[in-house]
Design a protein around this motif. Structure first.
Motif, PDB file in Angstrom:
ATOM      1  N   LYS A 249       0.892  -1.176   0.105  1.00  0.00           N
ATOM      2  CA  LYS A 249       0.034  -0.125  -0.035  1.00  0.00           C
ATOM      3  C   LYS A 249       0.807   1.346  -0.131  1.00  0.00           C
ATOM      4  CE  LYS A 249      -2.530  -0.958   3.812  1.00  0.00           C
ATOM      5  NZ  LYS A 249      -2.080  -2.546   4.012  1.00  0.00           N
TER       6      LYS A 249
ATOM      7  N   ALA B 293       0.804   4.093  -2.867  1.00  0.00           N
ATOM      8  CA  ALA B 293       0.375   5.469  -2.414  1.00  0.00           C
ATOM      9  C   ALA B 293       1.682   6.480  -3.294  1.00  0.00           C
ATOM     10  CB  ALA B 293       0.076   5.589  -0.884  1.00  0.00           C
TER      11      ALA B 293
ATOM     12  N   LYS C 268       0.967   9.583  -5.893  1.00  0.00           N
ATOM     13  CA  LYS C 268       1.459  10.895  -5.411  1.00  0.00           C
ATOM     14  C   LYS C 268       2.484  11.459  -6.461  1.00  0.00           C
ATOM     15  CE  LYS C 268       0.719  10.595  -0.287  1.00  0.00           C
ATOM     16  NZ  LYS C 268       1.203  10.487   0.919  1.00  0.00           N
TER      17      LYS C 268
ATOM     18  N   GLN D 118      -8.664  -0.312   0.879  1.00  0.00           N
ATOM     19  CA  GLN D 118      -8.021   0.236  -0.513  1.00  0.00           C
ATOM     20  C   GLN D 118      -9.092   0.657  -1.270  1.00  0.00           C
ATOM     21  OE1 GLN D 118      -4.080  -1.141  -1.939  1.00  0.00           O
ATOM     22  NE2 GLN D 118      -4.253  -2.772  -0.476  1.00  0.00           N
TER      23      GLN D 118
ATOM     24  N   ILE E 265     -10.576   3.770  -0.434  1.00  0.00           N
ATOM     25  CA  ILE E 265      -9.932   5.112  -0.708  1.00  0.00           C
ATOM     26  C   ILE E 265     -10.061   5.326  -2.352  1.00  0.00           C
ATOM     27  CG2 ILE E 265      -7.326   5.971  -1.089  1.00  0.00           C
ATOM     28  CD1 ILE E 265      -6.647   3.987   1.254  1.00  0.00           C
TER      29      ILE E 265
ATOM     30  N   HIS F 282     -11.995   8.979  -3.682  1.00  0.00           N
ATOM     31  CA  HIS F 282     -11.272  10.046  -4.715  1.00  0.00           C
ATOM     32  C   HIS F 282     -12.205  10.116  -6.051  1.00  0.00           C
ATOM     33  CE1 HIS F 282      -7.238   9.233  -2.852  1.00  0.00           C
ATOM     34  NE2 HIS F 282      -7.486  10.411  -2.358  1.00  0.00           N
TER      35      HIS F 282
ATOM     36  N   SER G 242      -4.295  -3.278  -6.846  1.00  0.00           N
ATOM     37  CA  SER G 242      -3.566  -1.927  -6.623  1.00  0.00           C
ATOM     38  C   SER G 242      -3.489  -1.299  -8.004  1.00  0.00           C
ATOM     39  CB  SER G 242      -2.353  -2.466  -5.846  1.00  0.00           C
ATOM     40  OG  SER G 242      -1.778  -3.479  -6.507  1.00  0.00           O
TER      41      SER G 242
ATOM     42  N   GLY H 168      -5.804   6.839  -7.261  1.00  0.00           N
ATOM     43  CA  GLY H 168      -5.140   6.920  -6.076  1.00  0.00           C
ATOM     44  C   GLY H 168      -4.978   8.464  -5.354  1.00  0.00           C
ATOM     45  N   THR H 169      -5.082   9.199  -6.328  1.00  0.00           N
ATOM     46  CA  THR H 169      -5.059  10.684  -5.855  1.00  0.00           C
ATOM     47  C   THR H 169      -6.205  11.542  -6.419  1.00  0.00           C
ATOM     48  OG1 THR H 169      -3.914  11.567  -7.516  1.00  0.00           O
ATOM     49  CG2 THR H 169      -2.756  10.667  -5.330  1.00  0.00           C
TER      50      THR H 169
END
Length: 966
Positions: free
Chosen positions: A141, A145, A149, A185, A188, A192, A602, A609-610
């Motif tokens: 994870k 992340a 980013k 996950q 998250i 977003h 993933s 992811g963002t």
């Protein structure tokens, strides 16, 4: 020799730094490749593997050197992956459709019905992003992340420290991944995604306010939605309790209420809805406080307490979004300013699309489980999939549907139910009743190969009183299902109960899977057969006078070319899954289409992811969907979205004019892939040590065990799941499910093949998958793995070595490999793959090749595997224990069952501490029979474990080079 001269910035200490080591080994790869062009009998990868082995032997490369090299290589691959991700979703590129809503409004011709035209465009959900799991969490994870980013940073300088931080971490997935981890996950990513959808809906409202200042608040834009099946997918697993699924749905409800409370303006106009949401959130928290936790086997008392909390708090917790939506509508009217009205309207859109959930739920199980649940009320012999039993089963289920009566469902009945399908249907019933009944629930059925399955599912839904709240969805994925899918639907549509059901619910939903279809018939061939089934489905709906219902098409695939996701860009991916010709035929018959696509594990979650990544992803989806919808409206006949859809050039695609070419081409690919799958050498390639190259990457149970201990020897690819199947091909350096068969197919009509690559948007887009597969494939790499399993290669090496000790090791390995008897089948397999590759390269000589860095990773890993084997042959003899002999243990080492073997060796050769240590018995100390095997642990077992850790580490690095797991 390594170049360690000061001129290269490295002091002459005798120990290479990681930079000079990398440079030297990459140069070795290039030189070896050049030499092999003059020496056809030389394998350049094995030659480099041997060179690395010798340097390890001489101490020129130590374990710390490898670890430093790994950091450098990880940093490069992660940096490139972040850049690729950024480009894939179009982040930072010229993306004119970031202003899509304003452009849509500007394109609406002014007239009496212009507002209603726009409302029809944005008030219907046309696309859903579905977050799925499977065992696809192939990276930690923390690394995921950091990649997300880094990809979100426009400046390379800002990305560098994030990439460096990720490179300092292992690439191996987190240990012990649980369903809770997967759910977290997914949440998250979904959060977003929801924020990106809110921003898009807000832009829609802004654009509408400029055009219709008196009516814009009437709009409830919801063109896109978020869904998830994490926690609801029970296909092939028994470790998810119904209480787990309920808890996940309640947690999703809490997130939706949290979003509402967090963003709702604190003004008098929102007082009513605020009190509703505040009370519901408090009630949901009380329900969650007594919910059983994952992995527990709750007592009947605990289940009873949870059930009572759901029932007692039911009214306060709200079970339908209607009251909150009404409160939001009132708040919009009562608000004092447009800013507050806009904020409230955006919240209303999110709840209108998703109900009382952060993401819509998708449930899934297997067709056989449906059959088993209904079998107890059907007095029939035989299987529904048996052609001889087809009519009798269809007639019997029709009779049952004629007089089915709904039964009451309570939590006690749910707790007592043992049939999987009945239990899942009852779980959905309780969710609709006690958690959220705003929208129908998706009910996916894997391996649907008969219309009886759909009718049996309908009977179950009626039996539990929820037929109007369940979207029964067949999954067509296997080769048989792709062939028989239209007959399956035709059998169901011939039944009046099914037709009535579709008209009531207003939607036919089908799921197309690329995992099994791609690995059995080839990825490109799968795309062709799926598109053909889509076209026939459109015809079938028109023939049955059902063009008024919506057609929802859910494409499940991973983020890899090995599973059906296009690797070049999200634009290509969406156009590849929904070709323009199929969309055009839907429009011509008046069938509205809702597209859905999975983003998996993933890798897929990285695109959300963002918030910047999620926003760019939503923008690309908007380009695709609105290009489709605008083409459907006469009012937009002269409107063209500039650069909005790569499918815009497909109107007269020549691939459809050459139907015979397409059919023959993809039939050949399918035939060759089916023959490959049945080749014993292919099973040996995938199953010998391929599974051991992979860490466990998800919560789903994986390895089966053999009676003799260790992982089961794979005798056919069907014995493993699609994801590890595809991941192993990545790890062995040849993506056969995307490449094989293409050569013979192209060679049948090479001129037409070249024309299609040049002139056909659809075909050239599909072929770009082959191009990408070629970039991460290399027959020399594959041959190096195959030669590693060939005893003749080891004997030849023994014949030429100058070291007596090494000669003995090589002979023992060769003898053990001889017992496994893999080489003949593997050699024949390599010949089959090579012949087709040569034909493909002749037809498409511009195909790329594997990069030196990826080739080096394979060479290093082979050297580490060889080193493990060299050490394993020194394990001392021992009496058979638990049926395991030394010879059998060495064979398991050859299959890389290292973790299992080391566990056995801990018992066979224990290190026993001295219990008298520190005590003085008044006499000279005598011998103690303790600590006897410390030397074996220090010199053999511990180094084997360390080398195997690095083998798995390289597997993670290869994953980043390829760009996906499985």
């Amino acid at each position: 020799m390594l170049d360690r001269s000061p001129a290269n910035g490295t002091p002459d200490t005798g120990i290479p730094d990681s930079g000079s080591l990398e440079h030297d080994l990459l140069r070795l790869i290039e030189e070896s490749r050049e030499q092999s062009s003059d020496d056809p009998f030389r394998n350049p990868v094995l030659a480099v593997t041997l060179a690395i082995t010798r340097r390890l032997d001489r101490g020129e490369i130590g374990e710390s050197d490898l670890d430093g090299l790994f950091v450098r290589l990880r940093e490069q691959s992660l940096a490139e992956r972040a850049v690729r991700l950024r480009g894939y979703v179009g982040l930072g590129q010229d993306a004119p459709d970031a202003a899509m809503p304003a452009r849509l409004v500007a394109a609406i011709p002014k007239g009496p019905a212009d507002f209603e035209t726009f409302r029809g465009l944005v008030d219907r959900t046309s696309f859903a992003v579905v977050f799925t799991a499977h065992p696809t969490f192939g990276m930690p994870k923390a690394v995921a992340a950091l990649i997300a980013k880094a990809a979100s940073e426009p400046d390379a300088g800002a990305r560098a420290p994030l990439v460096a931080e990720a490179a300092a971490l292992s690439t191996r997935p987190d240990p012990g991944i649980s369903l809770d981890d997967e759910f977290d996950q997914a949440c998250i990513a979904a959060n977003h995604g929801r924020s990106a959808l809110d921003a898009f809906n807000g832009a829609v409202l802004d654009a509408a306010r400029g055009r219709w200042p008196d009516r814009w608040t009437e709009l409830v834009p919801k063109p896109f939605a978020i869904a998830s099946w994490v926690g609801c997918d029970t296909d092939g697993r028994t470790d998810i309790g119904w209480w787990d699924t309920l808890r996940y749905r309640i947690e999703s409800k809490r997130m939706q209420l949290d979003r509402l409370m967090r963003n709702l303006p604190d003004v008098p106009a929102t007082g009513v809805v605020r009190e509703l949401a505040k009370g519901a959130l408090a009630a949901v928290n009380r329900q969650l406080a007594v919910a059983p936790r994952l992995g527990t086997k709750p007592s009947l008392e605990a289940v009873h307490r949870f059930a009572l909390a759901l029932i007692i708090e039911r009214e306060r917790a709200q079970t339908d979004a209607g009251p909150i939506l009404a409160g939001l509508a009132g708040a919009i009217t009562a608000a004092d300013n447009d800013d507050d009205r806009r904020t409230i309207a955006v919240l209303r859109s999110g709840i209108a699309a998703h109900g009382l959930s952060n993401a819509l739920p998708h449930f899934r199980l297997n067709a056989s489980q449906i059959h088993n649940a209904v079998r107890r009320v059907i007095d029939l012999e035989g299987e529904p999939t048996d052609a001889a039993q087809r009519r009798s089963h269809l007639a019997t289920i029709h009779a049952l549907l004629n007089d089915v009566q709904p039964v009451a469902v309570d939590f006690g009945a749910l707790a007592a139910e043992r049939a999987s399908a009945a239990r899942l249907m009852m779980t959905i019933t309780q969710i609709l009743k006690h958690v959220d009944g705003t929208h129908p629930v998706r009910f996916l059925i894997a391996e649907t190969e008969t219309g009886y399955t759909l009718l049996a599912a309908l009977w179950l839904a009626r039996h539990y009183g929820i037929a109007d709240k369940v979207e029964i969805t067949p999954l067509f994925e296997t080769a048989s299902a792709l062939e028989q899918g239209i007959r399956v639907l035709d059998d169901a549509l011939r039944n009046p109960h099914w037709r009535q059901y579709l008209k009531r619910i207003g939607r036919l939903t089908v799921q197309f899977g690329y995992s099994d279809s791609g690995r059995y018939v080839g990825q490109l061939a799968a795309s062709f057969w799926i598109e053909r089934l889509r076209l026939r489905l459109t015809e079938l709906l028109a023939q049955n006078d059902l063009s008024g219902i919506e057609l929802a098409i859910f494409d499940t695939h991973g983020e890899s070319i090995g599973r059906g996701a296009h690797p070049t860009s999200l634009r290509d991916r969406l156009a590849y899954l929904a070709p323009e010709d199929a969309r055009r035929r839907n429009r011509s018959t008046g069938i509205r289409v809702r597209l859905e696509s999975s983003f998996q594990g993933s890798d897929g979650y990285l695109m959300f992811g963002t918030l910047p990544l999620a926003t760019a992803t939503v923008e690309r989806i908007a380009e695709h969907v609105f290009a489709l919808d605008i083409a459907d409206e006469d009012a937009f006949a002269d409107y063209v979205l500039s650069d909005a859809s790569e499918g815009a050039d497909e109107t007269d695609d020549p691939i459809y004019a050459e139907a015979d070419f397409a059919t023959e081409f993809f039939t050949v690919v399918r035939q060759d892939m089916e023959a490959l799958v049945d080749d014993p050498g292919y099973a040996a390639l995938l199953g010998t040590f391929g599974p051991s190259l992979l860490d466990r990457t998800g919560s789903r149970p994986v390895a089966r065990q053999s009676d003799g201990g260790g992982p089961t020897m794979i005798t056919h690819p069907r014995q493993m799941r699609a994801i590890p199947n595809n991941a192993i091909l990545h790890q062995l350096g040849y993506l056969a499910n995307s490449l094989h068969g293409m050569g013979r197919a192209a060679g049948r009509a090479p001129d037409l093949f070249r024309d299609m690559r040049r002139d056909s948007v659809r075909f050239s887009r599909a072929f770009r998958m082959v191009q990408h597969a070629s970039n991460v494939s290399d027959l020399d790499v594959l041959r190096a793995y195959i030669d590693t399993l060939d005893p003749a290669v080891w004997l030849e090496r023994a014949r030429r070595t100058q070291r007596d000790a090494r000669r003995d090791e090589l002979v023992v390995i060769a003898t053990a490999l001889e017992r496994l008897d893999l080489a003949p089948n593997l050699r024949r397999l390599f010949g089959r793959l090579t012949c087709d590759w040569l034909s493909l390269h002749s037809a498409a000589p511009d195909l790329g090749k594997m990069s030196p860095r990826l080739t080096l990773l394979h060479a290093i890993r082979l050297a580490l595997i060889h080193r493990i084997w060299f050490l394993a042959v020194h394990i001392p003899g021992f009496r058979p224990q638990s049926g395991i002999t030394r010879e059998a243990l060495i064979e398991r080492f050859l299959r890389l069952d290292v973790e299992g073997c080391l566990t056995l060796l801990e018992d066979i050769f224990p290190v026993t501490p001295d219990p008298t240590l520190g005590l003085n018995f008044g006499e000279p100390a005598g011998p103690r029979d303790v600590g006897t095997y410390e030397s074996e642990h220090t010199t053999l077992f511990a180094p084997i474990g360390r080398y195997f850790t690095r083998v798995r580490e390289i597997s993670g690095m290869i994953q980043h080079e390829v760009g996906a797991f499985g």
